[in-house]
Design an enzyme around this catalytic site. Structure first.
Site, PDB file in Angstrom:
ATOM      1  N   LYS A   1       0.851  -1.104  -0.238  1.00 61.10           N
ATOM      2  CA  LYS A   1       0.091  -0.178   0.210  1.00 61.10           C
ATOM      3  C   LYS A   1       0.796   1.321   0.171  1.00 61.10           C
ATOM      4  CE  LYS A   1      -3.555   2.486   2.611  1.00 61.10           C
ATOM      5  NZ  LYS A   1      -3.065   3.729   2.701  1.00 61.10           N
TER       6      LYS A   1
ATOM      7  N   HIS B   1      -1.184   8.606   1.160  1.00 57.17           N
ATOM      8  CA  HIS B   1      -1.326   7.840   2.485  1.00 57.17           C
ATOM      9  C   HIS B   1      -2.777   8.966   3.170  1.00 57.17           C
ATOM     10  CE1 HIS B   1       0.443   5.741   6.055  1.00 57.17           C
ATOM     11  NE2 HIS B   1      -0.496   6.729   6.823  1.00 57.17           N
TER      12      HIS B   1
ATOM     13  N   VAL C   1     -12.303   9.296  -1.790  1.00 57.53           N
ATOM     14  CA  VAL C   1     -13.916   8.605  -2.170  1.00 57.53           C
ATOM     15  C   VAL C   1     -14.539   9.441  -1.204  1.00 57.53           C
ATOM     16  CG1 VAL C   1     -14.820   6.566  -3.038  1.00 57.53           C
ATOM     17  CG2 VAL C   1     -12.132   6.404  -3.285  1.00 57.53           C
TER      18      VAL C   1
END
Length: 338
Positions: free
Chosen positions: A212, A236, A270
């Site tokens: 990630k 992040h 999002v």
């Protein structure tokens, strides 16, 4: 319980760490780290929102799509929607502590499962952070994904073993956490990883391994070449490095080369089902949502999170219906206005 009630309750519990703004865009909280803001000027947090807002959809209502399918398979798990809860820790110093780390992780994992999806848990300088998440995963039959800070190899592998014992679905490292000063100050140094070190971690477990914090095609290709099962395109949440581009800006470069070769998850800004559809059209297989999950859990616990995910799913279905998309497994790029 409705979403407005959840937000109102969360606002009381999170003040002054998060204002629960009408639009969570990083403007009011810029520079508030610790807290919920973006580092420095807040540019990277805001870039995630701005990059998504620039993308427009082509409205289409002459087609055969009647019942859009939002289900997707990730890491062998069937999810009711291609959205999962991002790994977040630090309920005390980032969120005020009205909800403890133990309770937060329990509610994230349970609420995600109630909505038919998965919660991810994080790691931090306080051992209780990773431990709380692992306990939540254990108590929910392994239905969760732990993400570990880029510690020394031995320390990461130690935590991978803990994840395996908990029956976790997958495990990974948020490699963009390499710059966290708080970890070093507390005697737990983190650092970037070489390709060889990444390969060592991949080979250290039979679980799908996730990396990630990928923001360039070059590093996405390194991850793929080292055998990583999935990458998360993420800065992040804008909390590590000021003045990075937004996730939606760099995602197409990565998916153009690697779509179908490696699972690609997008994480950044999002805020709606429409945002989810945009990222899927740019090539993501699924997305993570962070800050709104905090609001949902602080304001309504697992029920609040279930409600939030259901709202996102309904928005996604409506957006699919109005762009002619039959399934989230195949979202054509031509629904985007370019």
């Amino acid at each position: 319980m409705n979403w407005q009630e959840v937000k109102k309750a969360a606002k009381e519990k999170l003040k002054p760490y998060c204002r629960v703004c009408p639009v969570c865009n990083g403007i009011v909280c810029a520079g508030e780290v610790p807290g919920m803001g973006g580092v420095g000027t807040g540019s990277s947090f805001k870039a995630n929102i701005e990059a998504l807002n620039k993308i427009k959809l082509n409205l289409s209502t002459i087609h055969d799509v009647k019942e859009p399918n939002t289900s997707v398979e990730i890491f062998g798990q069937m999810l009711s929607l291609p959205v999962m809860a991002a790994p977040i820790t630090g309920t005390t110093y980032n969120m005020g502590g009205a909800v403890t780390e133990d309770v937060y992780t329990q509610e994230v994992i349970a609420g995600s499962l109630m909505a038919g999806t998965l919660g991810w848990i994080g790691d931090g300088a306080d051992p209780l952070m990773y431990g709380s998440g692992i306990n939540a995963i254990k108590q929910n039959n392994g239905k969760g994904i732990p993400i570990i800070k880029p510690r020394t190899q031995d320390e990461i592998i130690k935590r991978i073993r803990i994840a395996e014992e908990a029956g976790a679905i997958a495990v990974g490292v948020d490699i963009d956490g390499a710059g966290l000063i708080t970890m070093a100050l507390k005697g737990q140094p983190v650092s970037p990883k070489s390709p060889k070190e990444i390969e060592e971690l991949v080979k250290a477990t039979k679980l799908p391994f996730i990396l990630k914090g990928i923001m360039t095609l070059r590093e996405a290709e390194i991850a793929y070449n080292m055998g990583v099962a999935a990458i998360v395109v993420s800065n992040h949440g804008g909390r590590i490095l000021d003045h990075t581009p937004g996730v939606a800006e760099v995602l197409p470069e990565i998916t153009e080369k690697l779509k179908g070769k490696i699972t690609i998850i997008a994480d950044g800004g999002v805020r709606s089902g429409v945002d989810v559809l945009k990222l899927l059209a740019l090539g993501a297989d699924a997305v993570l949502i962070g800050r709104p999950v905090v609001v949902a859990v602080f304001g309504g616990g697992k029920e609040g999170l279930k409600l939030y995910f259901e709202n996102i799913k309904n928005e996604l279905k409506q957006a699919m219906l109005l762009t002619g998309v039959a399934s989230v497994k195949n979202v054509p790029q031509n629904i985007l206005r370019v």
